[in-house]
Motif scaffolding. Structure first.
Motif: not given
Length: 139
Positions: A40-52, A122-133
């Protein structure tokens, strides 16, 4: 019933499997399940394959959405959308932390052996939350 901002963040912080969605040129959005992490209060993140396909689409659009839901004990959902705040090579610790959020014991050990031995970078991708539902659909 709409969820408050804190309720959305608390719900997203739980270890659900998220539906990841990103636009692809000339098609509907690519939507697939992913593990994610969030505090809470942070930014969600995922890891994905670099060539995906996910990585390719993210490089083209710079935006994605995550949606998590549950039907037990209550029917609830939260979605969050925004721009990619950061994308960089994943560290071994990030791969371990993400897997440990969802697996434990021998299942975790087996997954990590597979991930480090066969999945590649893998890549770590961090989301900057802008819109929530979010809503609690329990009657």
């Amino acid at each position: 019933m709409a969820l408050s901002a804190s309720e959305k963040q608390e719900f997203l912080a739980r270890p659900h499997v998220a539906a990841f969605s990103v636009a692809e040129p000339g098609r509907g959005p690519l939507t697939v399940p992913v593990w994610y992490a969030y505090e809470p209060g942070g930014r969600p993140w995922i890891t994905i394959g670099t060539g995906s396909r996910k990585a390719t689409a993210l490089a083209a659009t710079g935006r994605f959405s995550l949606m998590v839901d549950t039907v037990e004990p209550r029917t609830m959902y939260v979605s969050v959308e925004g721009r990619v705040a950061e994308s960089r090579p994943s560290t071994d610790e990030e791969i371990r932390a993400m897997a440990a959020r969802y697996l434990s014991g021998p299942a975790l050990d087996g997954y990590l052996e597979f991930a480090f031995g066969q999945l590649g970078e893998h890549l770590t991708v961090i989301l900057e939350p802008e819109h929530w539902l979010g809503a609690d659909l329990t009657m």
